[in-house]
Design an enzyme around this catalytic site. Structure first.
Site, PDB file in Angstrom:
ATOM      1  N   ILE A 211      30.594  38.953  55.691  1.00 16.49           N
ATOM      2  CA  ILE A 211      31.923  39.536  55.703  1.00 16.49           C
ATOM      3  C   ILE A 211      32.555  39.459  54.311  1.00 16.49           C
ATOM      4  CG2 ILE A 211      32.350  39.040  58.131  1.00 16.49           C
ATOM      5  CD1 ILE A 211      33.989  36.577  57.236  1.00 16.49           C
TER       6      ILE A 211
ATOM      7  N   CYS B 164      38.946  48.699  50.086  1.00 18.05           N
ATOM      8  CA  CYS B 164      39.964  49.262  49.203  1.00 18.05           C
ATOM      9  C   CYS B 164      40.917  50.183  49.966  1.00 18.05           C
ATOM     10  CB  CYS B 164      39.298  50.064  48.088  1.00 18.05           C
ATOM     11  SG  CYS B 164      38.185  49.110  47.084  1.00 18.05           S
TER      12      CYS B 164
ATOM     13  N   LEU C  17      39.948  43.616  41.579  1.00 16.59           N
ATOM     14  CA  LEU C  17      38.814  44.415  41.088  1.00 16.59           C
ATOM     15  C   LEU C  17      38.856  44.644  39.583  1.00 16.59           C
ATOM     16  CD1 LEU C  17      38.679  47.103  43.934  1.00 16.59           C
ATOM     17  CD2 LEU C  17      37.162  45.139  43.660  1.00 16.59           C
TER      18      LEU C  17
ATOM     19  N   GLY D 296      35.469  30.730  51.177  1.00 19.11           N
ATOM     20  CA  GLY D 296      35.105  29.324  51.118  1.00 19.11           C
ATOM     21  C   GLY D 296      34.592  28.808  52.453  1.00 19.11           C
TER      22      GLY D 296
ATOM     23  N   LYS E  57      29.768  47.157  52.764  1.00 20.69           N
ATOM     24  CA  LYS E  57      30.338  45.804  52.857  1.00 20.69           C
ATOM     25  C   LYS E  57      31.640  45.867  53.641  1.00 20.69           C
ATOM     26  CE  LYS E  57      31.491  41.720  50.114  1.00 20.69           C
ATOM     27  NZ  LYS E  57      31.498  41.113  48.748  1.00 20.69           N
TER      28      LYS E  57
ATOM     29  N   SER F  99      29.185  39.418  44.903  1.00 17.25           N
ATOM     30  CA  SER F  99      29.942  40.155  43.902  1.00 17.25           C
ATOM     31  C   SER F  99      31.281  39.481  43.598  1.00 17.25           C
ATOM     32  CB  SER F  99      30.194  41.579  44.397  1.00 17.25           C
ATOM     33  OG  SER F  99      30.985  42.295  43.476  1.00 17.25           O
TER      34      SER F  99
END
EC number: 1.3.-.-
Length: 303
Positions: free
Chosen positions: A192, A131, A73, A218, A166, A21
């Site tokens: 993660i 969040c 977001l 990354g 998640k 996502s």
């Protein structure tokens, strides 16, 4: 021939490779350069109840071995996503999707879940608990087992679709949080999310990112992700979707050996738009080299 099929909560994927996502948008740009139907699934851009413009610029900083983002977001809101984005995505992608949803209160999470529950192309809800909880001092839902479980129960109560939580790696004990989500009814765990990072411009003596800190992703985070996937997969009985620094077919296999049933590819898409395509094409040859006939046989093989 190598069998690359895997199953998540009754949904069979042709292969375990899923764009993460926020790194694949709604697939349109990628569909212009290759057939995205080769993908196992797509976790489309994180959706919130209301439209969000995101954080101020600059919000991307390059790093050795990865990047930091503080996009915030940015999305058009769940109503617009269901009305516009998903019908358009259905024209170019014909498999079940993963809907990544976020919220700043339980009510916002459930509003997104209710809306996505009505979408036939959505196969799985992926609930981002990174969040801040606006009703509890701004502490992220995912850093506390109790609050992560609260979100899990609330979302499960309003949807018939499988719910994957998640998790953030920015915690003391990710296993405790994963087990709390499982106990609260989660159908799977995704992990993660990004690590918290920061860059400073030594000429201006100011943070590179306007928001000062952001999510570090990354190749540099891959070993951390493998470790956490291994820990969680050995502690829960529900499927794990692994992610974090994955950039090759060998990374996918390593993540699956650690316990992941499927694997998401994130930052690599921003560096190389063909990343997922190349990984899927490489997988059979790497499996043959390693004597793997079925990918499902290696899930959690490392004990």
């Amino acid at each position: 021939m190598v069998d690359t099929k895997v199953t998540l909560s009754g949904i069979t994927l042709d292969n375990p490779v899923i764009p993460a996502s926020g790194t694949f948008g709604y697939g349109r740009e990628f569909a212009e350069i290759y057939d995205i139907n080769i993908l196992g699934s797509i976790s489309f851009k994180g959706t919130t109840k209301d439209a969000r413009l995101g954080n101020p610029l600059p919000r991307i900083a390059e790093c050795t071995g990865g990047l930091i983002n503080s996009v915030g977001l940015q999305n058009p809101g769940v109503e617009a996503v269901c009305k516009d984005e998903l019908p358009n995505l259905a024209k170019i992608y014909k498999k079940p999707l993963i809907a990544n949803i976020s919220g700043f209160s339980i009510e916002e999470y459930t509003a997104c879940a209710r809306a996505m529950d009505k979408e036939s192309q959505v196969g799985i809800l992926e609930v981002n608990v990174s969040c801040p909880n606006v009703h509890n001092g701004g502490m992220a839902y995912g850093v506390c087992a109790e609050s992560a479980a609260e979100v899990t129960r609330a979302v499960k109560a309003v949807t018939t679709k499988p719910v994957y939580i998640k998790l953030s790696p920015n915690v003391t004990d990710i296993v405790e949080i994963a087990k709390a989500c499982e106990d609260a009814g989660a159908d799977g765990i995704s992990l993660i999310n990004t690590l918290l990072g920061m860059r400073i411009d030594i000429k201006t003596r100011k943070p590179v990112i306007a928001n000062k800190m952001g999510g570090f992703s990354g190749p540099a985070i891959f070993p951390v992700a493998v470790r956490m996937v291994y820990q969680v997969a050995n502690a829960v009985k529900i499927p794990v979707i692994g992610m974090g620094g994955v950039s090759s077919a060998r990374d996918v296999i390593e993540m699956m050996m650690a316990g992941a049933t499927a694997v998401q590819v994130g930052a690599a898409n921003l560096v190389n738009p063909y990343a997922c395509k190349e990984i899927i094409e490489e997988l059979p040859a790497v499996c043959e080299e390693l004597g793997i006939e079925k990918l499902v046989d290696i899930i959690g093989i490392v004990k």
